[in-house]
Enzyme design. Structure first.
Site, PDB file in Angstrom:
ATOM      1  CB  SER A 189      19.015  18.039  29.841  1.00  0.00           C
ATOM      2  OG  SER A 189      17.812  18.664  30.220  1.00  0.00           O
ATOM      3  CE1 TYR A 232      16.274  13.209  30.316  1.00  0.00           C
ATOM      4  CE2 TYR A 232      16.237  15.403  31.305  1.00  0.00           C
ATOM      5  CZ  TYR A 232      16.351  14.581  30.184  1.00  0.00           C
ATOM      6  OH  TYR A 232      16.541  15.154  28.945  1.00  0.00           O
TER       7      TYR A 232
HETATM    8  P1  NAD Z   1      13.988  10.680  21.255  1.00  0.00           P
HETATM    9  O1  NAD Z   1      13.103   9.884  22.141  1.00  0.00           O
HETATM   10  O2  NAD Z   1      13.419  11.313  20.032  1.00  0.00           O
HETATM   11  O3  NAD Z   1      15.256   9.795  20.793  1.00  0.00           O
HETATM   12  C1  NAD Z   1      15.949   8.971  21.702  1.00  0.00           C
HETATM   13  C2  NAD Z   1      16.902   8.067  20.939  1.00  0.00           C
HETATM   14  O4  NAD Z   1      17.585   7.224  21.878  1.00  0.00           O
HETATM   15  C3  NAD Z   1      16.211   7.132  19.941  1.00  0.00           C
HETATM   16  O5  NAD Z   1      16.992   6.976  18.776  1.00  0.00           O
HETATM   17  C4  NAD Z   1      16.163   5.815  20.707  1.00  0.00           C
HETATM   18  O6  NAD Z   1      16.101   4.655  19.863  1.00  0.00           O
HETATM   19  C5  NAD Z   1      17.470   5.872  21.467  1.00  0.00           C
HETATM   20  N1  NAD Z   1      17.485   4.976  22.627  1.00  0.00           N
HETATM   21  C6  NAD Z   1      16.683   5.013  23.716  1.00  0.00           C
HETATM   22  N2  NAD Z   1      16.976   3.992  24.539  1.00  0.00           N
HETATM   23  C7  NAD Z   1      17.987   3.294  23.967  1.00  0.00           C
HETATM   24  C8  NAD Z   1      18.720   2.128  24.324  1.00  0.00           C
HETATM   25  N3  NAD Z   1      18.467   1.435  25.455  1.00  0.00           N
HETATM   26  N4  NAD Z   1      19.679   1.688  23.490  1.00  0.00           N
HETATM   27  C9  NAD Z   1      19.927   2.343  22.342  1.00  0.00           C
HETATM   28  N5  NAD Z   1      19.282   3.456  21.948  1.00  0.00           N
HETATM   29  C10 NAD Z   1      18.315   3.916  22.752  1.00  0.00           C
HETATM   30  O7  NAD Z   1      14.642  11.763  22.221  1.00  0.00           O
HETATM   31  P2  NAD Z   1      15.261  13.236  21.951  1.00  0.00           P
HETATM   32  O8  NAD Z   1      14.303  14.227  22.469  1.00  0.00           O
HETATM   33  O9  NAD Z   1      15.776  13.365  20.583  1.00  0.00           O
HETATM   34  O10 NAD Z   1      16.450  13.191  23.006  1.00  0.00           O
HETATM   35  C11 NAD Z   1      17.814  13.046  22.637  1.00  0.00           C
HETATM   36  C12 NAD Z   1      18.686  13.488  23.810  1.00  0.00           C
HETATM   37  O11 NAD Z   1      18.443  14.876  24.066  1.00  0.00           O
HETATM   38  C13 NAD Z   1      18.374  12.754  25.119  1.00  0.00           C
HETATM   39  O12 NAD Z   1      19.565  12.479  25.818  1.00  0.00           O
HETATM   40  C14 NAD Z   1      17.530  13.751  25.893  1.00  0.00           C
HETATM   41  O13 NAD Z   1      17.620  13.569  27.270  1.00  0.00           O
HETATM   42  C15 NAD Z   1      18.159  15.057  25.443  1.00  0.00           C
HETATM   43  N6  NAD Z   1      17.298  16.222  25.623  1.00  0.00           N
HETATM   44  C16 NAD Z   1      16.080  16.310  24.974  1.00  0.00           C
HETATM   45  C17 NAD Z   1      15.296  17.440  25.177  1.00  0.00           C
HETATM   46  C18 NAD Z   1      13.955  17.613  24.516  1.00  0.00           C
HETATM   47  O14 NAD Z   1      13.240  18.573  24.835  1.00  0.00           O
HETATM   48  N7  NAD Z   1      13.574  16.782  23.565  1.00  0.00           N
HETATM   49  C19 NAD Z   1      15.729  18.463  26.041  1.00  0.00           C
HETATM   50  C20 NAD Z   1      16.966  18.333  26.666  1.00  0.00           C
HETATM   51  C21 NAD Z   1      17.749  17.215  26.448  1.00  0.00           C
END
Ligand code: NAD
Length: 262
Positions: free
Chosen positions: A144, A157
Protein backbone atom coordinates in the site's frame (compact mmCIF):
# COMPACT_ATOMS: atom_id res chain seq x y z
CA UNK A 1 14.08 -18.44 -18.61
CA UNK A 2 11.20 -19.20 -21.00
CA UNK A 3 8.32 -21.18 -19.50
CA UNK A 4 6.67 -23.92 -21.51
CA UNK A 5 3.23 -23.21 -20.06
CA UNK A 6 1.62 -20.70 -17.76
CA UNK A 7 2.21 -21.46 -14.10
CA UNK A 8 -0.68 -21.79 -11.64
CA UNK A 9 -1.26 -18.64 -9.60
CA UNK A 10 -2.41 -18.47 -5.98
CA UNK A 11 -4.03 -15.16 -5.04
CA UNK A 12 -4.95 -14.72 -1.39
CA UNK A 13 -8.11 -12.74 -0.68
CA UNK A 14 -9.42 -13.15 -4.22
CA UNK A 15 -13.14 -13.36 -3.44
CA UNK A 16 -13.44 -9.57 -3.39
CA UNK A 17 -11.99 -6.24 -4.50
CA UNK A 18 -8.41 -6.08 -5.78
CA UNK A 19 -7.75 -9.83 -5.37
CA UNK A 20 -10.79 -10.75 -7.46
CA UNK A 21 -9.73 -8.30 -10.18
CA UNK A 22 -6.20 -9.80 -10.18
CA UNK A 23 -7.69 -13.30 -10.46
CA UNK A 24 -9.87 -12.27 -13.41
CA UNK A 25 -6.94 -10.63 -15.22
CA UNK A 26 -4.69 -13.67 -14.73
CA UNK A 27 -7.40 -16.15 -15.73
CA UNK A 28 -8.25 -14.09 -18.82
CA UNK A 29 -4.57 -14.34 -19.77
CA UNK A 30 -4.79 -18.15 -19.46
CA UNK A 31 -3.24 -18.77 -16.02
CA UNK A 32 -4.79 -21.53 -13.85
CA UNK A 33 -6.05 -19.74 -10.75
CA UNK A 34 -6.50 -20.67 -7.09
CA UNK A 35 -9.21 -18.44 -5.63
CA UNK A 36 -9.20 -17.82 -1.91
CA UNK A 37 -11.04 -15.81 0.71
CA UNK A 38 -13.55 -15.82 3.52
CA UNK A 39 -16.62 -17.03 1.65
CA UNK A 40 -18.96 -19.99 2.03
CA UNK A 41 -18.26 -23.12 0.03
CA UNK A 42 -21.37 -22.36 -2.09
CA UNK A 43 -20.09 -18.87 -2.90
CA UNK A 44 -16.64 -20.29 -3.66
CA UNK A 45 -18.10 -23.01 -5.89
CA UNK A 46 -20.20 -20.42 -7.80
CA UNK A 47 -17.12 -18.29 -8.37
CA UNK A 48 -15.05 -21.27 -9.44
CA UNK A 49 -17.74 -22.38 -11.91
CA UNK A 50 -17.98 -18.82 -13.26
CA UNK A 51 -14.19 -18.65 -13.79
CA UNK A 52 -14.08 -22.01 -15.56
CA UNK A 53 -16.93 -20.98 -17.86
CA UNK A 54 -15.67 -17.46 -18.57
CA UNK A 55 -11.94 -18.13 -18.93
CA UNK A 56 -11.66 -21.89 -19.67
CA UNK A 57 -8.84 -22.34 -17.14
CA UNK A 58 -8.34 -24.75 -14.24
CA UNK A 59 -9.57 -23.14 -11.07
CA UNK A 60 -9.80 -24.04 -7.38
CA UNK A 61 -11.17 -22.36 -4.28
CA UNK A 62 -10.11 -22.36 -0.63
CA UNK A 63 -11.73 -20.60 2.32
CA UNK A 64 -8.77 -21.19 4.68
CA UNK A 65 -8.47 -18.51 7.35
CA UNK A 66 -4.87 -17.34 6.89
CA UNK A 67 -4.62 -15.47 10.19
CA UNK A 68 -2.61 -18.46 11.50
CA UNK A 69 0.34 -20.51 10.25
CA UNK A 70 -1.91 -23.59 10.22
CA UNK A 71 -4.43 -21.75 8.02
CA UNK A 72 -1.65 -20.86 5.55
CA UNK A 73 -0.55 -24.51 5.46
CA UNK A 74 -4.16 -25.54 4.81
CA UNK A 75 -4.40 -23.07 1.90
CA UNK A 76 -1.22 -24.46 0.35
CA UNK A 77 -2.36 -28.07 0.78
CA UNK A 78 -5.69 -27.29 -0.92
CA UNK A 79 -3.93 -25.40 -3.71
CA UNK A 80 -1.49 -28.24 -4.39
CA UNK A 81 -4.33 -30.74 -4.46
CA UNK A 82 -6.12 -28.85 -7.26
CA UNK A 83 -3.35 -27.17 -9.26
CA UNK A 84 0.00 -28.51 -8.02
CA UNK A 85 2.65 -26.07 -6.78
CA UNK A 86 1.85 -22.51 -7.83
CA UNK A 87 4.75 -20.75 -9.57
CA UNK A 88 3.09 -17.40 -8.86
CA UNK A 89 2.06 -16.20 -5.41
CA UNK A 90 0.10 -12.98 -4.94
CA UNK A 91 -0.14 -12.03 -1.28
CA UNK A 92 -3.17 -9.78 -1.40
CA UNK A 93 -5.47 -10.59 1.55
CA UNK A 94 -5.64 -7.70 3.97
CA UNK A 95 -7.79 -6.08 6.62
CA UNK A 96 -7.92 -2.61 8.10
CA UNK A 97 -8.78 -1.08 11.49
CA UNK A 98 -8.38 2.57 12.43
CA UNK A 99 -7.81 4.07 15.88
CA UNK A 100 -5.31 6.34 17.61
CA UNK A 101 -2.23 4.36 18.70
CA UNK A 102 -2.96 4.96 22.39
CA UNK A 103 -6.41 3.37 21.96
CA UNK A 104 -5.46 0.61 19.51
CA UNK A 105 -6.87 -2.76 20.68
CA UNK A 106 -4.25 -5.54 21.00
CA UNK A 107 -6.57 -7.98 19.24
CA UNK A 108 -6.81 -5.74 16.15
CA UNK A 109 -3.03 -5.25 16.14
CA UNK A 110 -2.45 -9.03 16.12
CA UNK A 111 -5.14 -9.66 13.50
CA UNK A 112 -3.77 -7.06 11.09
CA UNK A 113 -0.16 -8.19 11.52
CA UNK A 114 -1.07 -11.86 11.04
CA UNK A 115 -3.21 -11.46 7.90
CA UNK A 116 -1.39 -8.53 6.21
CA UNK A 117 2.18 -9.60 7.00
CA UNK A 118 2.77 -13.01 8.64
CA UNK A 119 0.60 -14.90 6.12
CA UNK A 120 2.76 -13.51 3.28
CA UNK A 121 5.86 -14.75 5.11
CA UNK A 122 4.51 -18.28 5.75
CA UNK A 123 3.21 -18.72 2.18
CA UNK A 124 6.42 -17.35 0.63
CA UNK A 125 8.65 -19.51 2.85
CA UNK A 126 6.72 -22.66 2.02
CA UNK A 127 6.56 -22.04 -1.74
CA UNK A 128 10.18 -21.00 -2.30
CA UNK A 129 11.57 -24.57 -2.37
CA UNK A 130 9.36 -25.58 -5.35
CA UNK A 131 10.03 -22.25 -7.11
CA UNK A 132 13.78 -22.76 -6.66
CA UNK A 133 13.54 -26.35 -7.88
CA UNK A 134 11.84 -25.08 -11.05
CA UNK A 135 14.21 -22.09 -11.42
CA UNK A 136 11.20 -19.82 -11.82
CA UNK A 137 8.81 -17.93 -9.58
CA UNK A 138 6.92 -14.68 -9.19
CA UNK A 139 5.96 -13.26 -5.81
CA UNK A 140 3.82 -10.13 -5.82
CA UNK A 141 2.91 -8.57 -2.50
CA UNK A 142 0.01 -6.13 -2.41
CA UNK A 143 1.34 -3.57 0.04
CA UNK A 144 0.00 0.00 0.00
CA UNK A 145 1.11 3.61 -0.03
CA UNK A 146 0.98 2.94 3.69
CA UNK A 147 4.04 0.73 3.16
CA UNK A 148 5.89 3.89 2.06
CA UNK A 149 4.35 6.70 4.09
CA UNK A 150 2.12 6.94 7.15
CA UNK A 151 -1.33 8.21 8.00
CA UNK A 152 -2.78 8.80 11.43
CA UNK A 153 -4.84 6.05 13.12
CA UNK A 154 -3.22 3.25 11.10
CA UNK A 155 -0.44 1.98 13.39
CA UNK A 156 -0.96 -1.73 12.70
CA UNK A 157 -1.74 -1.32 8.99
CA UNK A 158 1.32 0.92 8.37
CA UNK A 159 3.56 -1.40 10.39
CA UNK A 160 2.33 -4.44 8.44
CA UNK A 161 2.57 -2.76 5.02
CA UNK A 162 6.05 -1.32 5.69
CA UNK A 163 7.05 -4.79 6.94
CA UNK A 164 5.71 -6.39 3.77
CA UNK A 165 8.01 -4.21 1.66
CA UNK A 166 10.96 -5.25 3.85
CA UNK A 167 10.05 -8.92 3.36
CA UNK A 168 9.76 -8.34 -0.40
CA UNK A 169 13.28 -6.90 -0.58
CA UNK A 170 14.87 -9.76 1.40
CA UNK A 171 13.16 -12.41 -0.75
CA UNK A 172 14.27 -10.55 -3.90
CA UNK A 173 17.92 -10.51 -2.74
CA UNK A 174 17.96 -14.13 -1.63
CA UNK A 175 16.53 -15.31 -4.96
CA UNK A 176 18.25 -13.08 -7.49
CA UNK A 177 19.74 -15.19 -10.35
CA UNK A 178 17.33 -18.03 -9.62
CA UNK A 179 14.57 -16.90 -11.99
CA UNK A 180 12.48 -15.74 -9.03
CA UNK A 181 11.38 -12.14 -8.57
CA UNK A 182 9.63 -10.53 -5.60
CA UNK A 183 7.94 -7.16 -5.85
CA UNK A 184 5.44 -5.06 -3.93
CA UNK A 185 2.63 -3.00 -5.40
CA UNK A 186 1.64 0.06 -3.39
CA UNK A 187 -1.87 1.26 -4.26
CA UNK A 188 -3.33 4.57 -3.11
CA UNK A 189 -7.13 4.60 -2.97
CA UNK A 190 -8.78 1.75 -4.86
CA UNK A 191 -12.58 1.51 -4.95
CA UNK A 192 -13.28 -1.72 -2.99
CA UNK A 193 -15.28 -2.78 0.12
CA UNK A 194 -12.13 -2.14 2.25
CA UNK A 195 -12.45 1.65 2.02
CA UNK A 196 -16.25 1.86 2.48
CA UNK A 197 -16.18 2.12 6.31
CA UNK A 198 -13.73 5.03 6.03
CA UNK A 199 -16.02 6.85 3.56
CA UNK A 200 -19.08 6.20 5.75
CA UNK A 201 -17.30 7.42 8.87
CA UNK A 202 -16.40 10.75 7.18
CA UNK A 203 -20.02 11.11 5.97
CA UNK A 204 -21.26 10.54 9.53
CA UNK A 205 -18.72 12.75 11.28
CA UNK A 206 -19.07 15.68 8.86
CA UNK A 207 -22.76 15.17 8.14
CA UNK A 208 -22.24 15.06 4.37
CA UNK A 209 -23.44 12.65 1.66
CA UNK A 210 -21.45 9.57 0.63
CA UNK A 211 -20.22 11.05 -2.67
CA UNK A 212 -18.87 14.18 -0.92
CA UNK A 213 -17.26 11.96 1.74
CA UNK A 214 -15.57 9.86 -0.98
CA UNK A 215 -14.15 13.06 -2.58
CA UNK A 216 -12.99 14.26 0.86
CA UNK A 217 -11.21 10.96 1.60
CA UNK A 218 -9.42 10.80 -1.76
CA UNK A 219 -8.63 14.51 -2.07
CA UNK A 220 -7.02 14.63 1.38
CA UNK A 221 -4.10 12.49 0.16
CA UNK A 222 -4.05 12.14 -3.62
CA UNK A 223 -3.21 15.06 -5.96
CA UNK A 224 -5.03 13.10 -8.68
CA UNK A 225 -8.46 13.01 -7.10
CA UNK A 226 -9.60 9.71 -8.54
CA UNK A 227 -9.50 6.15 -7.21
CA UNK A 228 -7.58 3.49 -9.13
CA UNK A 229 -9.57 0.66 -10.65
CA UNK A 230 -8.90 -2.80 -9.12
CA UNK A 231 -8.26 -3.98 -12.72
CA UNK A 232 -5.27 -1.60 -12.92
CA UNK A 233 -3.61 -3.58 -10.14
CA UNK A 234 -4.49 -6.82 -11.99
CA UNK A 235 -2.79 -5.59 -15.15
CA UNK A 236 0.36 -4.66 -13.22
CA UNK A 237 0.50 -8.12 -11.62
CA UNK A 238 0.15 -9.66 -15.09
CA UNK A 239 3.02 -7.50 -16.35
CA UNK A 240 5.23 -8.49 -13.39
CA UNK A 241 4.62 -12.15 -14.25
CA UNK A 242 5.64 -11.66 -17.88
CA UNK A 243 9.07 -12.18 -19.42
CA UNK A 244 9.79 -8.44 -19.85
CA UNK A 245 9.60 -8.01 -16.06
CA UNK A 246 12.28 -10.60 -15.29
CA UNK A 247 14.73 -7.89 -14.13
CA UNK A 248 12.22 -6.03 -11.95
CA UNK A 249 12.79 -7.36 -8.44
CA UNK A 250 12.81 -5.92 -4.94
CA UNK A 251 10.74 -2.97 -6.14
CA UNK A 252 7.88 -1.19 -4.37
CA UNK A 253 5.72 0.21 -7.17
CA UNK A 254 3.20 2.94 -6.30
CA UNK A 255 -0.15 3.15 -8.12
CA UNK A 256 -1.30 6.12 -6.11
CA UNK A 257 -2.38 9.19 -8.10
CA UNK A 258 0.77 11.03 -6.98
CA UNK A 259 0.19 10.47 -3.23
CA UNK A 260 3.84 9.58 -2.50
CA UNK A 261 5.29 12.14 -4.94
CA UNK A 262 4.65 14.91 -2.42
P1 NAD B 1 -11.39 -6.41 0.32
O1 NAD B 1 -11.90 -6.20 1.69
O2 NAD B 1 -12.27 -6.13 -0.85
O3 NAD B 1 -10.84 -7.92 0.15
C1 NAD B 1 -10.07 -8.54 1.16
C2 NAD B 1 -9.94 -10.02 0.85
O4 NAD B 1 -9.16 -10.63 1.89
C3 NAD B 1 -11.27 -10.77 0.82
O5 NAD B 1 -11.26 -11.76 -0.19
C4 NAD B 1 -11.32 -11.43 2.19
O6 NAD B 1 -12.13 -12.61 2.24
C5 NAD B 1 -9.86 -11.76 2.40
N1 NAD B 1 -9.53 -11.98 3.81
C6 NAD B 1 -9.63 -11.10 4.83
N2 NAD B 1 -9.28 -11.69 5.99
C7 NAD B 1 -8.94 -12.97 5.70
C8 NAD B 1 -8.51 -14.08 6.47
N3 NAD B 1 -8.36 -14.02 7.81
N4 NAD B 1 -8.27 -15.25 5.84
C9 NAD B 1 -8.45 -15.34 4.51
N5 NAD B 1 -8.85 -14.33 3.72
C10 NAD B 1 -9.10 -13.16 4.32
O7 NAD B 1 -10.05 -5.54 0.25
P2 NAD B 1 -9.25 -4.86 -0.98
O8 NAD B 1 -9.48 -3.41 -0.91
O9 NAD B 1 -9.47 -5.58 -2.24
O10 NAD B 1 -7.77 -5.09 -0.45
C11 NAD B 1 -6.88 -6.05 -1.00
C12 NAD B 1 -5.46 -5.70 -0.58
O11 NAD B 1 -5.12 -4.43 -1.14
C13 NAD B 1 -5.27 -5.57 0.93
O12 NAD B 1 -4.03 -6.11 1.32
C14 NAD B 1 -5.28 -4.07 1.16
O13 NAD B 1 -4.57 -3.70 2.30
C15 NAD B 1 -4.61 -3.59 -0.12
N6 NAD B 1 -4.88 -2.19 -0.44
C16 NAD B 1 -6.17 -1.75 -0.67
C17 NAD B 1 -6.37 -0.41 -0.98
C18 NAD B 1 -7.75 0.15 -1.24
O14 NAD B 1 -7.89 1.37 -1.37
N7 NAD B 1 -8.78 -0.66 -1.38
C19 NAD B 1 -5.29 0.48 -1.03
C20 NAD B 1 -4.01 0.00 -0.79
C21 NAD B 1 -3.81 -1.34 -0.50
Amino acid sequence: MQREQQQPVLITGSTSGIGLAIARTMARAGYPVMLHGLATSDQGEDLRRQFRADYKVDCGFSSADISSEAGCAQLLAETREVLGNPGILVNNAGVQYTAETQDFPAEQWHTILSINLSAAFFLTRDLLPSMRAGNWGRIVNISSVHGLVASEQKAAYCAAKHGLIGLTKVVALENANRGITANAICPGWVETPLIQPQIESIAREENIDIESARCRLIGAKQPLSQTSKPEAIGELVLYLCGDFASTITGAALPVDGGWTAQ
